[in-house]
Design a protein around this motif. Structure first.
Motif, short mmCIF file in Angstrom:
data_model
loop_
_atom_site.label_atom_id
_atom_site.label_comp_id
_atom_site.label_asym_id
_atom_site.label_seq_id
_atom_site.Cartn_x
_atom_site.Cartn_y
_atom_site.Cartn_z
N GLN A 1 -99.90 -74.57 37.84
CA GLN A 1 -98.61 -75.31 37.21
C GLN A 1 -97.75 -75.29 38.41
N LYS B 1 -94.30 -76.12 31.17
CA LYS B 1 -93.28 -75.38 30.71
C LYS B 1 -92.74 -74.36 31.31
N GLY C 1 -83.75 -72.78 24.81
CA GLY C 1 -84.32 -73.68 25.92
C GLY C 1 -85.36 -74.64 25.04
N GLU D 1 -91.47 -67.74 29.67
CA GLU D 1 -92.72 -66.99 28.90
C GLU D 1 -93.80 -66.84 29.95
N ASN D 2 -94.75 -66.06 29.50
CA ASN D 2 -95.77 -65.72 30.15
C ASN D 2 -96.71 -66.84 30.30
N PRO D 3 -97.23 -67.48 31.57
CA PRO D 3 -98.21 -68.46 31.65
C PRO D 3 -99.49 -67.99 31.21
N THR E 1 -88.47 -71.55 29.59
CA THR E 1 -88.04 -70.29 28.77
C THR E 1 -88.62 -68.78 29.28
N VAL F 1 -98.11 -80.55 24.28
CA VAL F 1 -98.84 -79.31 24.94
C VAL F 1 -99.19 -79.59 26.53
N GLN G 1 -88.34 -76.17 23.25
CA GLN G 1 -89.80 -76.08 22.96
C GLN G 1 -90.46 -77.31 22.48
#
Lengths: 354, 354
Positions: free
Chosen positions: B338, B27, B17, B32-34, B30, B23, B19
Motif C-alpha cells: 500500500q 485506506k 474519517g 487502522e492496522n493493515p 483512520t 474494498v 469508511q
C-alpha cells in the motif's frame, strides 16, 4: 481524603441480575430468551471475513438499519441503533430531556430510569400505578420535561392498550414521549405507527429478549426524522463507533429471519400461558402478563423465602427488595422443561413451608 | 418551533474519517492496522457456542480482564474495559472531572477531548504545544480539575519521554492525570508502572490499532484500585452490559497471542521507518513519529491539494481543516504494498503541481 477524590462522581452502583457461571443453573432471573438465536446468525458469523476486524465498523451501522427498515417497513432515517436498549434510552435522556421541568415515569418501573436521570442531571418525578399495578394515563397529564414508560411495564408484565398509550401522547405534545417496548413482541401491539402520526414519539425495542440475542448488545429506536437526527448527532459527538462488527452481522441475520422469530415467540407465549395455570394452581397470583416473565406472589409463602429456596435448588428467579413489590418474584419464561423443574421445586417449597 | 424542540441537546456533530465501502481503496485515513487480527481469534469465534448469544454477557467481562491482567502483569482490580477507548475516556471524564477548575489538554490533540468535556459539562482549557508540536510539561503546572494528553500525541505522532510524563504527574497530585496511549505500542514506552506509583494516574489503551481489532470495539484502562472502582461504579450505574460476547472472546485471543502481536507491530514500525526516508525524499517534513501514522507537510504542494488528488487515485489519507495544522496530512502506515502505491501517487502529484 486526597484532593482528587473530591471530584469523583458518586453513584449508587446498580446490581444486575446474577449471571451464574454454572451452566446447569435453571436461569429464570434476567428475562433472557430460553431458545438460541436463528441458525442464520451462525451462518453469517462463519461467512464473515475476520480480517475485516482490523477496520472500524461502519459508524452508521447501515446494514443493520437497512434490515430493521425492511422488517418494520419504516424509513431508514427513522431508526436509531445503540449498544442495547440501555444505551439507546440513556442517549434519549441525554438528547431529549434538557428541560427544567421533571421527566415523568411510573413509580414501579424499570429501575434504570431514575439512574439515567441522575447521571444526566435530569429532574424527575414518578407517577403512581393503580392498586393492580396498571399505569393510569391521567397521571401523565401535567407539566413535564418528558415522559417514559415501558409497555408492557417491567417488572409487572402488564400491557397497556394502544388507545391509552395514544391518550398519553395526545395530552403531551410539548415534550418527547418514549415508549420502552423491550417486551412488546410477547403479545402486545407496538406503538410504532405513532412515530409517523406524532413527531414527538420515540419507540424503543431490543434484541435481548424476543430475538434471543442479549449477548450481541443491540437496541433500536423508531421516531420522527427530527428526533432520530438529534439522537445521531449526540451519539456521533460522543462515540462514533459503538456497534461492533459481529453484532452488526448477527443483528442483520436475526431481523431477516422472521419465521424463526415468530416460532420462538409463539413457543414462549404458549409456555407462559401454561405457566399462568400452573402458578395459579400452586397458590400464586399475578398481574396478567404479556411479557416473557410473570410477576407473582404466593398466597402464604413470602417471596424472599421462595427465592432463597429456589436458588438452593439451582433455580434462579429475580427478587426486588423494594417497597410495594417486596413480596413478588419476577419469573422469566424458560423452556417447558425448565418450567417443569420450577413447578416441581415450587411444590416442594410450598409443602415445606406449610 | 415546537416546544419539545427547545429541550433537545445541541451538539457539533463529529465527522469521523471516511469508511469507504469500496474494498479496493488504499485506506490510510483512520490509523487502522493493515494486518489482520491473530488467527487465534478466528479459532475462538469458531469454537464459540452461538446458542450462548441468548444470554447477557458477563457484565464484569471477567475473561477479558483476566487476559489483560496476565499479559500486563497487573492486578485485575486495576483494569477497566469499555467499548473502545472513546467509551473508556468518556467514562473517565464523567467519573473524574467534576471539579469547577478546568481540565487541561494540549491545543493540538485528539479532537474528542473538548467534545466529551462539553457533553459532560466539564470546563476545560487547552495548553499550547511548542513550535515543533512538542508537549511542554510546564504548561500543565497550574490549577486544574484534571489532565489528559495522548502519548504519542495525535495527530502529531510525537512521543514524550517518560521522565517528562512523570514530571507532569508529580506536579499534579491534586487531580486525576490520564495518559491516552492509543499509539504506545509502536515504539514508545508505556506509563503503566506509574499507576502503581501514583494513585491518581489512569493509562488508557485500545485494541483498535496495535491489536488489529478496531471492529471489536475494546478499550481498556489501568489505574489504582480506587480509580478503577470509581469507573466501574459509574459504568454499572449506567449500562451494565456493554461488552458483547464476540468482542470478549476475540479480545481474549488477541491478548494471549503476544508473538503475533509483536510480529505485526514490528512490521508496521519497519514500514514506518522506510516511509520516513521515502517521504523526506519526496519533499515532506514531519515530527518524528512513534505511532502508526506520520503527520507530514510538503515543501511546496498544499496538503489539501495532495489530499484531494490522492483520493481521486483511490488513496485515502486524513486532512484536518484546522488552524495550525491545515497544511498537514495524517498518513496511516499501511502494508509495504500500500505504501508503494502511496509513494508512486505522491510522486505523480508533486510532478503535476510543479
Amino acid at each position: 481524603m486526597r484532593n482528587w477524590e473530591k471530584y469523583i462522581r458518586k453513584v449508587e452502583p446498580y446490581v444486575p441480575g446474577e449471571q451464574p457461571k454454572d451452566v446447569n443453573v435453571v436461569k429464570l432471573n434476567t428475562n433472557e430468551n430460553p431458545y438460541p438465536p436463528t441458525p442464520k446468525a451462525l451462518e453469517a458469523v462463519a461467512a464473515f471475513d475476520i480480517d475485516r476486524l482490523r477496520l472500524y465498523p461502519d459508524p452508521e451501522a447501515s446494514v443493520l438499519i437497512e434490515a430493521i427498515s425492511n422488517r418494520y417497513n419504516i424509513n431508514k432515517n427513522q431508526i436509531f441503533v445503540g449498544v442495547g436498549s440501555d444505551d439507546v434510552i440513556s442517549m434519549c435522556f441525554m438528547t431529549f430531556f434538557n428541560s427544567d421541568k421533571p421527566v415523568l415515569f411510573p413509580d414501579i418501573s424499570y429501575s434504570f430510569y431514575s439512574v439515567w436521570a441522575d447521571v444526566h442531571k435530569v429532574k424527575y418525578e414518578t407517577v403512581a400505578l393503580d392498586e393492580n399495578f396498571n399505569i393510569i394515563p391521567e397521571t401523565f397529564y401535567k407539566e413535564n420535561g418528558g415522559i417514559i414508560f415501558p409497555n408492557p411495564n417491567a417488572p409487572t408484565a402488564l400491557y397497556m392498550e394502544l388507545d391509552k398509550v395514544e391518550d398519553i401522547i395526545r395530552h403531551n405534545q410539548d415534550s418527547v414521549v418514549i415508549i420502552d417496548e423491550a417486551y412488546i413482541d410477547f403479545g402486545g401491539k407496538s406503538a410504532i405507527d405513532f412515530v409517523n402520526k406524532y413527531d414527538n414519539v420515540i419507540v424503543v425495542q431490543t434484541y435481548s429478549k424476543s430475538h434471543s440475542m442479549a449477548g450481541v448488545r443491540i437496541g433500536f429506536a423508531f421516531g420522527s426524522p427530527e428526533l432520530i437526527k438529534a439522537l445521531n448527532d449526540v451519539k456521533f459527538s460522543f462515540n462514533s463507533y459503538t456497534m461492533n462488527a459481529y453484532s452488526l452481522i448477527c443483528g442483520v441475520a436475526a431481523m431477516e429471519d422472521e419465521d424463526y422469530f415468530n416460532a420462538v415467540v409463539s413457543k414462549i407465549i404458549n409456555t407462559r400461558e401454561t405457566a399462568k395455570s400452573k402458578l395459579k394452581e400452586l397458590g400464586f397470583s399475578f398481574p396478567d402478563s404479556k411479557a416473557n416473565f410473570i410477576f407473582a406472589k404466593h398466597e402464604s409463602v413470602p417471596a424472599k423465602v421462595i427465592f432463597d429456596k429456589l436458588k438452593q435448588r439451582g433455580i434462579y428467579v429475580r427478587y426486588f427488595n423494594k417497597e410495594k413489590i417486596d413480596n413478588y418474584l419476577r419469573i422469566s419464561i424458560g423452556t417447558d422443561e425448565q418450567m417443569e423443574k420450577l413447578y416441581a421445586a415450587l411444590k416442594e417449597i410450598i409443602k415445606e413451608e406449610k
